[in-house]
Enzyme design. Structure first.
Site, short mmCIF file in Angstrom:
data_model
loop_
_atom_site.label_atom_id
_atom_site.label_comp_id
_atom_site.label_asym_id
_atom_site.label_seq_id
_atom_site.Cartn_x
_atom_site.Cartn_y
_atom_site.Cartn_z
N SER A 1 52.63 31.05 39.28
CA SER A 1 51.46 30.56 40.03
C SER A 1 51.41 29.04 40.11
CB SER A 1 50.17 31.09 39.41
OG SER A 1 50.12 32.48 39.51
N GLY B 1 49.79 34.91 41.80
CA GLY B 1 50.79 34.20 42.60
C GLY B 1 50.30 32.83 43.01
N GLY C 1 49.59 29.29 45.40
CA GLY C 1 49.15 28.89 46.74
C GLY C 1 47.89 29.59 47.22
N CYS D 1 44.08 37.80 39.68
CA CYS D 1 44.08 36.44 40.17
C CYS D 1 44.32 36.38 41.69
CB CYS D 1 45.04 35.58 39.36
SG CYS D 1 44.48 33.87 39.31
N GLN E 1 42.02 37.87 44.97
CA GLN E 1 41.68 37.09 46.17
C GLN E 1 42.17 37.79 47.44
OE1 GLN E 1 43.67 33.46 45.09
NE2 GLN E 1 42.18 32.92 43.52
N ASN F 1 44.12 30.53 35.51
CA ASN F 1 44.93 29.56 36.23
C ASN F 1 44.74 29.79 37.72
OD1 ASN F 1 46.85 28.04 37.51
ND2 ASN F 1 48.58 29.32 36.91
N GLY G 1 43.05 27.94 41.63
CA GLY G 1 42.43 26.84 42.35
C GLY G 1 41.64 27.33 43.56
N TYR G 2 41.76 28.64 43.86
CA TYR G 2 40.96 29.25 44.92
C TYR G 2 40.02 30.26 44.26
CZ TYR G 2 44.35 27.24 48.14
OH TYR G 2 45.15 26.36 48.83
N HIS H 1 43.32 36.24 33.69
CA HIS H 1 44.59 36.89 33.35
C HIS H 1 44.44 37.83 32.17
CE1 HIS H 1 47.46 35.04 36.10
NE2 HIS H 1 46.57 34.06 36.13
N GLU I 1 46.40 39.95 30.97
CA GLU I 1 47.61 40.12 30.17
C GLU I 1 47.65 39.10 29.04
OE1 GLU I 1 47.52 38.82 33.12
OE2 GLU I 1 48.74 37.02 33.13
N1 LIG Z 1 47.24 32.62 39.03
C1 LIG Z 1 47.03 32.95 40.30
O1 LIG Z 1 47.29 34.05 40.77
C2 LIG Z 1 46.52 31.85 41.20
C3 LIG Z 1 46.00 32.33 42.51
C4 LIG Z 1 45.91 31.23 43.57
N2 LIG Z 1 47.20 30.68 43.83
C5 LIG Z 1 44.94 30.17 43.13
O2 LIG Z 1 45.36 29.08 42.77
O3 LIG Z 1 43.75 30.40 43.12
#
Ligand SMILES: NC(=O)CC[C@H](N)C(=O)O
Length: 354
Positions: free
Chosen positions: A45, A216, A218, A243, A247, A285, A287-288, A324, A326
């Protein structure tokens, strides 16, 4: 004497010490995690980002591949107050520029006030502030990395624990951390790790009990192919997401996502379960965030800013989490999520057997 520079939006340049050489650029973000640097640095990510550690000393318990979450380092560069030699040599081998001996407190305050920003990083004997500004000038905004899924996903399907006694899970790999598959395998599941742009024909052939959309990098709006799978199978196959998975699922099912100012990155994010009132400590982790849950119900929220942390739908058999579960690294409060999502499959088979 300085041999490294970080250029920030607004043409500001900060001097630093080179710990691993190279020239690169990316979105500057920070994590407050004080452990788990090997897991964070191998978390897909972080692709296309420059990771700043706010904790002042990184690397004090060495580097062991058992703790990696993928087969390579994903941030484009690493920034810390002090990096140990172990971490510096690992990043040098991985060809990932790293810098230290700069005031990361000031950097983090800047990101908190102005938001995650584009940056350029240069490190090595012959670099100049202008080189860092050059990198900055070429840096693309995160949402413009429209093909980022292809950079991190598997090219071909891989199956783990084929003879497992539990449900069969299609793990849609948008940049999955390894311990998501491990958490499912440990509970007896057979896990098919599939490319983020897997076709419906491939899903039909596998006929999985659970569709699991991974974390993932972005902008979740850049995962159209994954979104199409969610649209096709919501209500048909029980579904889980972590995560980016949360979204994409919310975005597809009538909801929406937006970019946060600086996001949540760390291992002590408090989350309240709205049904039980219990507060869980979580690893995060992102940012969206989901700004509209669409057809799903918000079942958990972040205690600090009320953003949605858990979305559920009993009608559609969907459970997603923004954090997360996990928990690698992290507190283990949330591991039960894997039992809950596999439980959706078991209760479904109990219902259909009656
Ligand atoms: N860890 C993730 O899956 C991050 C999800 C997405 N890329 C975000 O920054 O919000």
């Amino acid at each position: 004497m300085t041999d490294a520079y970080v250029a920030l939006e607004g043409e500001r340049v900060v001097s630093a010490r080179a710990r691993a050489p190279g020239r690169t650029r990316g979105e500057l973000v920070f994590t407050t995690a004080y452990t788990g640097y090997e897991e964070s640095l191998t978390d897909p990510s972080y692709e296309e980002q420059v990771l700043t550690f706010s904790y002042p000393l990184i690397g004090n318990y060495g580097v062991r591949s058992e703790r990696f979450e993928s087969d390579r380092v994903h941030p484009r560069a690493v920034v810390a107050r002090e990096l140990t030699d172990d971490v510096a040599s690992w990043l040098t081998e991985e060809d990932v520029p790293a810098v230290d001996h700069l005031d990361t407190r000031e950097l983090v305050i800047g990101i908190r006030e102005e938001g995650a920003m584009r940056c350029g990083v240069v490190a090595g004997d012959d670099v100049t502030p202008d080189d860092a500004l050059d990198e900055l000038a070429q840096c693309t905004a995160m949402s413009d990395h429209t093909d980022i899924g292809a950079q991190v996903s598997v090219d071909d399907p891989v199956t783990y624990n084929r003879d497992g006694t539990g449900p069969s899970v299609a793990l849609i790999d948008c940049g999955a951390k390894d311990s998501i598959a491990t958490s499912l395998i440990d509970r007896g599941a057979t896990v098919h790790v599939l490319p983020y742009d897997t076709t419906e024909a491939a899903i039909e052939e596998l006929s999985p009990d659970l569709l699991f959309v991974s974390n993932g990098p972005g902008d979740p709006k850049n995962f159209d192919a994954t979104s199409k799978l969610v649209e096709t199978y919501a209500g048909e196959i029980p579904m889980a997401g972590i995560c980016l998975g949360q979204q994409v699922i919310a975005d597809t099912l009538g909801g929406d996502t937006e970019k946060m100012t600086f996001g949540h990155r760390g291992v002590n994010q408090p989350v309240r379960d709205l049904e039980t009132g219990q507060v869980l400590m979580t690893t995060q982790n992102h940012g969206y965030t989901v700004s509209d849950p669409g057809e799903l119900n918000v079942t958990q929220i972040n205690v600090n800013d009320d953003t949605p942390e858990g979305l559920d739908s009993d009608e559609l058999d969907i459970k997603t989490r923004q954090y997360h579960p996990e928990a690698n690294p992290g507190p283990h409060d949330t591991l039960g999520f894997f039992d809950e999502v596999l439980g959706m499959v078991e209760s479904k088979s109990t219902v259909s057997a009656d």
